[in-house]
Enzyme design. Structure first.
Site, PDB file in Angstrom:
ATOM      1  CG  ASN A  11     -71.845 -45.469  16.296  1.00  0.00           C
ATOM      2  OD1 ASN A  11     -73.523 -45.492  15.553  1.00  0.00           O
ATOM      3  ND2 ASN A  11     -71.059 -44.854  16.208  1.00  0.00           N
ATOM      4  CG  ASP A  13     -74.314 -42.440  17.027  1.00  0.00           C
ATOM      5  OD1 ASP A  13     -74.389 -42.816  17.880  1.00  0.00           O
ATOM      6  OD2 ASP A  13     -72.948 -41.774  16.488  1.00  0.00           O
ATOM      7  CG  HIS A  14     -75.955 -42.912  11.224  1.00  0.00           C
ATOM      8  ND1 HIS A  14     -76.188 -41.290  11.069  1.00  0.00           N
ATOM      9  CD2 HIS A  14     -75.243 -42.824   9.891  1.00  0.00           C
ATOM     10  CE1 HIS A  14     -74.726 -41.086  10.740  1.00  0.00           C
ATOM     11  NE2 HIS A  14     -74.358 -41.899  11.092  1.00  0.00           N
ATOM     12  NE  ARG A  22     -91.824 -35.755   9.302  1.00  0.00           N
ATOM     13  CZ  ARG A  22     -92.136 -35.673   7.967  1.00  0.00           C
ATOM     14  NH1 ARG A  22     -93.627 -36.331   8.491  1.00  0.00           N
ATOM     15  NH2 ARG A  22     -92.086 -35.833   6.975  1.00  0.00           N
ATOM     16  CG  HIS A  56     -70.771 -39.745  19.036  1.00  0.00           C
ATOM     17  ND1 HIS A  56     -69.836 -38.658  17.834  1.00  0.00           N
ATOM     18  CD2 HIS A  56     -70.342 -38.483  20.036  1.00  0.00           C
ATOM     19  CE1 HIS A  56     -69.509 -37.576  18.904  1.00  0.00           C
ATOM     20  NE2 HIS A  56     -69.461 -37.543  19.895  1.00  0.00           N
ATOM     21  NE  ARG A  58     -71.890 -34.352  16.508  1.00  0.00           N
ATOM     22  CZ  ARG A  58     -70.401 -34.929  15.679  1.00  0.00           C
ATOM     23  NH1 ARG A  58     -70.495 -35.724  15.577  1.00  0.00           N
ATOM     24  NH2 ARG A  58     -69.796 -33.550  15.231  1.00  0.00           N
ATOM     25  NE  ARG A  62     -74.447 -33.002  14.259  1.00  0.00           N
ATOM     26  CZ  ARG A  62     -72.918 -33.089  13.845  1.00  0.00           C
ATOM     27  NH1 ARG A  62     -73.023 -33.956  12.607  1.00  0.00           N
ATOM     28  NH2 ARG A  62     -72.389 -32.490  13.826  1.00  0.00           N
ATOM     29  CD  GLU A  83     -68.688 -43.802  18.976  1.00  0.00           C
ATOM     30  OE1 GLU A  83     -68.818 -42.389  18.008  1.00  0.00           O
ATOM     31  OE2 GLU A  83     -68.796 -44.955  18.165  1.00  0.00           O
ATOM     32  CB  THR A 113     -69.535 -38.208  10.559  1.00  0.00           C
ATOM     33  OG1 THR A 113     -69.392 -39.342  11.462  1.00  0.00           O
ATOM     34  CG2 THR A 113     -68.456 -38.347   9.436  1.00  0.00           C
ATOM     35  CB  THR A 114     -65.420 -38.707  14.274  1.00  0.00           C
ATOM     36  OG1 THR A 114     -67.358 -38.357  15.297  1.00  0.00           O
ATOM     37  CG2 THR A 114     -64.590 -37.949  15.709  1.00  0.00           C
ATOM     38  CD  GLU A 164     -63.437 -46.864  17.508  1.00  0.00           C
ATOM     39  OE1 GLU A 164     -64.289 -47.141  18.083  1.00  0.00           O
ATOM     40  OE2 GLU A 164     -64.105 -46.935  16.286  1.00  0.00           O
ATOM     41  CG  HIS A 204     -64.827 -42.863  11.121  1.00  0.00           C
ATOM     42  ND1 HIS A 204     -65.760 -41.453  11.564  1.00  0.00           N
ATOM     43  CD2 HIS A 204     -65.100 -41.590   9.945  1.00  0.00           C
ATOM     44  CE1 HIS A 204     -66.613 -41.110  11.322  1.00  0.00           C
ATOM     45  NE2 HIS A 204     -66.075 -41.095  10.023  1.00  0.00           N
ATOM     46  N   GLY A 205     -66.286 -45.745   8.321  1.00  0.00           N
ATOM     47  CA  GLY A 205     -66.027 -45.735   7.090  1.00  0.00           C
ATOM     48  C   GLY A 205     -66.179 -47.300   7.029  1.00  0.00           C
ATOM     49  N   GLY A 226     -71.587 -48.070  11.634  1.00  0.00           N
ATOM     50  CA  GLY A 226     -72.408 -47.569  12.083  1.00  0.00           C
ATOM     51  C   GLY A 226     -73.155 -47.322  10.569  1.00  0.00           C
ATOM     52  CG  HIS A 227     -73.390 -44.085   6.645  1.00  0.00           C
ATOM     53  ND1 HIS A 227     -73.779 -44.423   5.497  1.00  0.00           N
ATOM     54  CD2 HIS A 227     -74.296 -42.988   7.159  1.00  0.00           C
ATOM     55  CE1 HIS A 227     -74.403 -43.679   4.990  1.00  0.00           C
ATOM     56  NE2 HIS A 227     -74.968 -42.928   5.770  1.00  0.00           N
TER      57      HIS A 227
END
Ligand code: PXP
Length: 251
Positions: A11, A13-14, A22, A56, A58, A62, A83, A113-114, A164, A204-205, A226-227
């Site tokens: 993922n 996204d980040h 920025r 994702h 959104r 964001r 997503e 986050t979700t 999922e 997730h996580g 992802g993160h």
């Protein structure tokens, strides 16, 4: 039950979160000096062995922007997993985009986050219609749900081929005694999902530590991470971060 190696969806996204911090109001979001580019990161993740790329889009835009998703659709060589919230606007976007997979997620503007799984029972007809519309267009759907019997049974009724499982509660409990029952909850849910004929993913996580236990849950098809991978990439580069996660998923 599948005995194939678990697949990794990265993922990204980040990467866009960092860029938007920025360049939120820049007219174009790619090229020139505007970094980081999520598409470049996705391609590097693929080179390092990612089996798919997840984003994702959104409602509040964001992080990932529509333009990112369109460029990913053109450039990536694996599979795109979009997503998305269960809204008419996102369904129209997905039908035009044609990702290989669409994962229906709940969306709440105030969340970081979700946060929870999709409330399938509370919006059955909307979920059922969305699954049917996307399926008819050749897009394989997944429902992001909490690991409990009710959500799994509802997901199976919606005729979505994939679910999922939300691993966030387990990840949050990891360093406490509650981790043991949370892991057991995931195991039971994965087993029930498979009995109900669903292909079971999780996400997730998930990080470089808790992957040691997550990977022991029998029959998982794919993890969406992802993160932790993007964070590790700041130190090691994305290719090494992906390779290391793949290694830990196997060993
Ligand atoms: N799966 C779903 C459905 C998500 O919403 C997210 C977070 O965007 C992830 C996986 C990845 O979570 P994390 O960034 O914590 O790895």
């Amino acid at each position: 039950m599948s005995t194939s190696p678990i697949l990794l969806g990265v993922n990204i996204d980040h990467a866009a979160t960092l860029r938007q911090a920025r360049y939120r109001s820049a007219p174009a979001t790619c090229g020139g000096m505007i970094e980081p580019d999520p598409v470049e990161l996705a391609l590097a993740a693929e080179r390092a062995g990612a089996d798919g790329i997840t984003v994702h889009l959104r409602e509040d835009r964001r992080h990932i922007q529509e333009r990112d998703v369109l460029r990913l659709r053109e450039c990536i060589k694996t599979r795109l997993n979009l997503e998305m919230a269960c809204t008419d606007a996102m369904v129209a976007f997905a039908l035009a985009l044609k990702p290989e997979f669409a994962c229906l997620v709940p969306e709440n503007r105030t969340e970081v986050t979700t946060e929870g799984g999709l409330d399938v029972t509370g919006q059955q007809s909307r979920v059922r219609d969305t699954v049917a519309t996307l399926t008819a267009a050749g897009i394989k759907t997944s429902l992001f749900i909490d690991p409990d019997d009710r959500s799994l049974e509802a997901a199976a009724e919606m005729r979505s081929p994939f679910v999922e499982l939300h691993t966030g509660a387990y990840a949050n409990a990891y360093f406490s005694p509650a981790a043991v029952p949370e892991l057991e909850r995931l195991r039971r849910a994965a087993a029930l999902g498979q009995r109900l004929g669903l292909t079971v993913n999780a996400g997730h996580g998930i990080n470089y530590v808790n992957i040691a236990e997550i990977r022991t849950i029998p029959g998982l098809h794919e993890l969406n991470i992802g993160h932790s991978i993007l964070s590790r990439a700041l130190l090691t580069g994305i290719e090494e971060a992906v390779r290391e996660m793949k290694h830990r998923m196997r060993s």
